[in-house]
Design a protein around this motif. Structure first.
Motif, PDB file in Angstrom:
ATOM      1  N   GLU A 282       0.829  -1.212   0.000  1.00 50.71           N
ATOM      2  CA  GLU A 282       0.000   0.000   0.000  1.00 50.71           C
ATOM      3  C   GLU A 282       0.863   1.262   0.000  1.00 50.71           C
ATOM      4  N   VAL A 283       1.991   1.192   0.651  1.00 50.47           N
ATOM      5  CA  VAL A 283       2.905   2.334   0.714  1.00 50.47           C
ATOM      6  C   VAL A 283       4.041   2.098  -0.272  1.00 50.47           C
ATOM      7  N   GLU A 284       4.351   3.112  -1.067  1.00 53.93           N
ATOM      8  CA  GLU A 284       5.411   2.982  -2.058  1.00 53.93           C
ATOM      9  C   GLU A 284       6.747   2.654  -1.383  1.00 53.93           C
ATOM     10  N   ASP A 285       7.431   1.649  -1.922  1.00 57.00           N
ATOM     11  CA  ASP A 285       8.698   1.184  -1.359  1.00 57.00           C
ATOM     12  C   ASP A 285       9.834   1.572  -2.301  1.00 57.00           C
ATOM     13  N   PRO A 286      10.661   2.559  -1.930  1.00 58.53           N
ATOM     14  CA  PRO A 286      11.763   2.991  -2.805  1.00 58.53           C
ATOM     15  C   PRO A 286      12.724   1.860  -3.156  1.00 58.53           C
ATOM     16  N   THR A 287      12.973   0.970  -2.210  1.00 58.00           N
ATOM     17  CA  THR A 287      13.894  -0.137  -2.471  1.00 58.00           C
ATOM     18  C   THR A 287      13.349  -1.051  -3.554  1.00 58.00           C
ATOM     19  N   LEU A 288      12.050  -1.359  -3.461  1.00 66.95           N
ATOM     20  CA  LEU A 288      11.416  -2.194  -4.475  1.00 66.95           C
ATOM     21  C   LEU A 288      11.440  -1.505  -5.832  1.00 66.95           C
ATOM     22  N   ALA A 289      11.148  -0.205  -5.821  1.00 68.14           N
ATOM     23  CA  ALA A 289      11.134   0.545  -7.081  1.00 68.14           C
ATOM     24  C   ALA A 289      12.503   0.534  -7.754  1.00 68.14           C
ATOM     25  N   GLU A 290      13.560   0.735  -6.981  1.00 66.24           N
ATOM     26  CA  GLU A 290      14.908   0.742  -7.544  1.00 66.24           C
ATOM     27  C   GLU A 290      15.283  -0.639  -8.085  1.00 66.24           C
ATOM     28  N   ALA A 291      14.896  -1.688  -7.348  1.00 66.16           N
ATOM     29  CA  ALA A 291      15.207  -3.042  -7.793  1.00 66.16           C
ATOM     30  C   ALA A 291      14.507  -3.359  -9.111  1.00 66.16           C
ATOM     31  N   VAL A 292      13.256  -2.929  -9.230  1.00 62.54           N
ATOM     32  CA  VAL A 292      12.501  -3.188 -10.466  1.00 62.54           C
ATOM     33  C   VAL A 292      13.073  -2.378 -11.627  1.00 62.54           C
ATOM     34  N   LYS A 293      13.500  -1.127 -11.349  1.00 62.23           N
ATOM     35  CA  LYS A 293      14.106  -0.312 -12.406  1.00 62.23           C
ATOM     36  C   LYS A 293      15.378  -0.969 -12.931  1.00 62.23           C
ATOM     37  N   ALA A 294      16.213  -1.452 -11.999  1.00 62.56           N
ATOM     38  CA  ALA A 294      17.463  -2.106 -12.403  1.00 62.56           C
ATOM     39  C   ALA A 294      17.172  -3.367 -13.210  1.00 62.56           C
ATOM     40  N   TRP A 295      16.146  -4.109 -12.782  1.00 67.23           N
ATOM     41  CA  TRP A 295      15.790  -5.336 -13.511  1.00 67.23           C
ATOM     42  C   TRP A 295      15.263  -4.999 -14.899  1.00 67.23           C
ATOM     43  N   ARG A 296      14.386  -3.983 -14.968  1.00 60.83           N
ATOM     44  CA  ARG A 296      13.783  -3.625 -16.248  1.00 60.83           C
ATOM     45  C   ARG A 296      14.834  -3.146 -17.248  1.00 60.83           C
ATOM     46  N   ALA A 297      15.877  -2.467 -16.745  1.00 63.06           N
ATOM     47  CA  ALA A 297      16.910  -1.958 -17.647  1.00 63.06           C
ATOM     48  C   ALA A 297      17.619  -3.086 -18.386  1.00 63.06           C
ATOM     49  N   LYS A 298      17.658  -4.259 -17.806  1.00 65.12           N
ATOM     50  CA  LYS A 298      18.373  -5.374 -18.426  1.00 65.12           C
ATOM     51  C   LYS A 298      17.453  -6.463 -18.970  1.00 65.12           C
ATOM     52  N   ASN A 299      16.218  -6.498 -18.483  1.00 72.19           N
ATOM     53  CA  ASN A 299      15.350  -7.646 -18.808  1.00 72.19           C
ATOM     54  C   ASN A 299      13.963  -7.212 -19.282  1.00 72.19           C
ATOM     55  N   PHE A 300      13.858  -6.127 -20.024  1.00 66.64           N
ATOM     56  CA  PHE A 300      12.538  -5.651 -20.446  1.00 66.64           C
ATOM     57  C   PHE A 300      11.833  -6.705 -21.303  1.00 66.64           C
ATOM     58  N   TYR A 301      10.541  -6.860 -21.068  1.00 63.79           N
ATOM     59  CA  TYR A 301       9.714  -7.731 -21.916  1.00 63.79           C
ATOM     60  C   TYR A 301       8.357  -7.061 -22.106  1.00 63.79           C
ATOM     61  N   ASP A 302       7.635  -7.460 -23.140  1.00 61.38           N
ATOM     62  CA  ASP A 302       6.326  -6.877 -23.434  1.00 61.38           C
ATOM     63  C   ASP A 302       5.238  -7.846 -22.993  1.00 61.38           C
ATOM     64  N   PRO A 303       4.533  -7.561 -21.879  1.00 59.82           N
ATOM     65  CA  PRO A 303       3.495  -8.481 -21.404  1.00 59.82           C
ATOM     66  C   PRO A 303       2.264  -8.512 -22.308  1.00 59.82           C
ATOM     67  N   ARG A 304       2.169  -7.536 -23.242  1.00 58.28           N
ATOM     68  CA  ARG A 304       1.007  -7.474 -24.121  1.00 58.28           C
ATOM     69  C   ARG A 304       1.305  -8.017 -25.517  1.00 58.28           C
ATOM     70  N   ALA A 305       2.434  -8.616 -25.674  1.00 58.77           N
ATOM     71  CA  ALA A 305       2.756  -9.223 -26.967  1.00 58.77           C
ATOM     72  C   ALA A 305       1.783 -10.369 -27.248  1.00 58.77           C
ATOM     73  N   GLY A 306       1.144 -10.306 -28.373  1.00 63.49           N
ATOM     74  CA  GLY A 306       0.162 -11.335 -28.716  1.00 63.49           C
ATOM     75  C   GLY A 306      -1.203 -11.110 -28.122  1.00 63.49           C
ATOM     76  N   TRP A 307      -1.345 -10.049 -27.345  1.00 64.30           N
ATOM     77  CA  TRP A 307      -2.646  -9.742 -26.711  1.00 64.30           C
ATOM     78  C   TRP A 307      -3.632  -9.269 -27.776  1.00 64.30           C
ATOM     79  N   LYS A 308      -4.877  -9.671 -27.677  1.00 65.14           N
ATOM     80  CA  LYS A 308      -5.888  -9.320 -28.682  1.00 65.14           C
ATOM     81  C   LYS A 308      -6.160  -7.841 -28.722  1.00 65.14           C
ATOM     82  N   GLY A 309      -5.918  -7.161 -27.590  1.00 67.51           N
ATOM     83  CA  GLY A 309      -6.171  -5.710 -27.561  1.00 67.51           C
ATOM     84  C   GLY A 309      -5.018  -4.901 -28.100  1.00 67.51           C
ATOM     85  N   ALA A 310      -3.906  -5.568 -28.443  1.00 69.16           N
ATOM     86  CA  ALA A 310      -2.745  -4.829 -28.962  1.00 69.16           C
ATOM     87  C   ALA A 310      -2.993  -4.395 -30.394  1.00 69.16           C
ATOM     88  N   ARG A 311      -2.375  -3.293 -30.794  1.00 71.29           N
ATOM     89  CA  ARG A 311      -2.518  -2.784 -32.180  1.00 71.29           C
ATOM     90  C   ARG A 311      -1.160  -2.825 -32.885  1.00 71.29           C
TER      91      ARG A 311
END
Length: 311
Positions: A282-311
C-alpha cells in the motif's frame, strides 16, 4: 408518494428478465449485506427490502400473480371481489363440492355451522361432516453461503409453527424451497394438516462465490510470492489448507483444488478454483522501485505481446 414496487426496490424494469433480476439482486446484496457493511442499520433495512423483493420476483408464479394484482408485494393474497358474480356465472353442478343437495345459500351456511358445533338440535348432525386439508404455510429464511454449501441443522422459529429443527441439505442453492410435511395449518374435522414451505435465500460470502458445482475465490499474493513461489495458507469451505503457489505466477492464474467445491448430486464434488491476484504494498517502497528499475533496464519484456487488444 406511491409505495415502491419490488421492481423499484431492485432498480429493474417490469419487463426485466430473470437473469437481469438476479444480477441486480447480487449487486445490491454485496453493497448492503450486514456482514459486509459494519452493522449499518439503514443498509440492513434496505437489504431486507431487497431480499423480499427478490424472493417475490424470482418465483415465476408469484411474479405473475403480483403483476396480475392477485397478491401484494409481500406475497399476501389481495381481497377478492365479485364473489356473487362468480357464483352466479358458474355451472350450478360445479359450484360446490359438498355432498348432498342444498336449496339455497342460507342452508349451506347454516348446515356448515351446525357441523362445526357437532350437530343440529338435540346434538345430531343433519349431514356428513366435511374433512378438509389444512392450509399450507409459506416462509422465507436466509442462510449463509457456507451453511448452504456444507449443510447445517438450525433451530428456528416461524409464525404459526413455533420452533422447529430444520435440516439444510448440503449443496442447496439460492431460491430452493424446503418442504416440511404436516407442519402447516391443522385440518378440519379430522382432515390432514397442510405442509410448510421454507424458501431459502443464500447470503453472499466475502470470500467465496459459486458457479454451478464449482466454488470460486480470489487469493491475494505479494510480488515476491508471485516471482519466487510460496506455500500459502488459504481458506476452503469447512477448513484451511496450504496452497503451493508456483514460481513465476502471473496475476489471474487459476489454481484448482479438486473435490473442494459443491456437491454434484452423484456422490462427488466440484472443484475450488483459486484465482491469484498480485497485490503491491500500500505504501510505495523505494527499495522495491529501484530493484525493479534495475531489472527492467536489463530484462525488459512486453506483457502485451500477442494480446488481442494490442494494435
Amino acid at each position: 408518494m406511491s409505495e415502491k414496487t419490488p421492481y423499484d426496490v431492485l432498480g429493474v424494469a417490469k419487463t426485466a428478465t430473470e437473469a437481469e433480476i438476479k444480477k441486480a439482486y447480487r449487486k445490491l446484496a454485496k453493497e448492503l449485506h450486514p456482514d459486509l457493511t459494519g452493522g449499518d442499520a439503514a443498509k440492513a433495512e434496505r437489504f431486507k427490502a431487497v431480499s423480499a423483493a427478490y424472493d417475490l420476483l424470482r418465483d415465476a408464479e408469484k411474479r405473475r400473480r403480483y403483476d396480475a394484482g392477485e397478491i401484494d408485494a409481500s406475497g399476501q393474497e389481495k381481497p377478492q371481489r365479485q364473489y356473487y358474480r362468480s357464483y352466479a356465472e358458474a355451472d350450478p353442478s360445479q359450484r360446490y363440492d359438498f355432498e348432498g343437495n342444498f336449496d339455497d345459500l342460507g342452508d349451506i351456511f347454516s348446515r356448515a355451522f351446525r357441523q362445526q358445533q357437532g350437530g343440529g338440535a338435540g346434538g345430531s348432525a343433519r349431514g356428513p361432516r366435511m374433512q378438509m386439508r389444512g392450509a399450507d404455510l409459506q416462509f422465507h429464511m436466509e442462510v449463509s453461503f457456507l451453511d448452504a454449501l456444507l449443510g447445517a441443522k438450525k433451530t428456528v422459529s416461524f409464525p404459526e409453527m413455533g420452533r422447529v429443527e430444520l435440516t439444510i441439505p448440503s449443496g442447496v442453492e439460492d431460491g430452493q424451497t424446503l418442504r416440511l410435511p404436516g407442519k402447516g395449518q391443522p385440518g378440519v374435522n379430522g382432515g390432514p394438516a397442510g405442509d410448510a414451505y421454507v424458501r431459502l435465500s443464500v447470503t453472499p460470502d466475502p470470500v467465496f462465490t459459486r458457479e454451478g458445482e464449482d466454488v470460486l475465490m480470489d487469493l491475494p499474493i505479494s510480488i515476491d510470492e508471485a516471482v519466487l513461489g510460496a506455500s500459502v495458507e488459504v481458506p476452503i469451505p469447512g477448513g484451511r489448507v496450504k496452497l503451493k503457489v508456483p514460481a513465476n505466477s502471473s496475476s489471474g492464474r487459476v489454481m484448482r483444488l479438486r473435490g473442494k467445491g459443491a456437491p454434484t448430486g452423484q456422490g462427488g464434488h466440484g472443484d475450488l478454483k483459486i484465482t491469484l491476484k498480485i497485490v503491491l504494498p500500500e505504501v510505495e517502497d523505494p527499495t522495491l522501485a529501484e530493484a525493479v528499475k534495475a531489472w527492467r533496464a536489463k530484462n525488459f519484456y512486453d506483457p502485451r505481446a500477442g494480446w488481442k487488444g494490442a494494435r
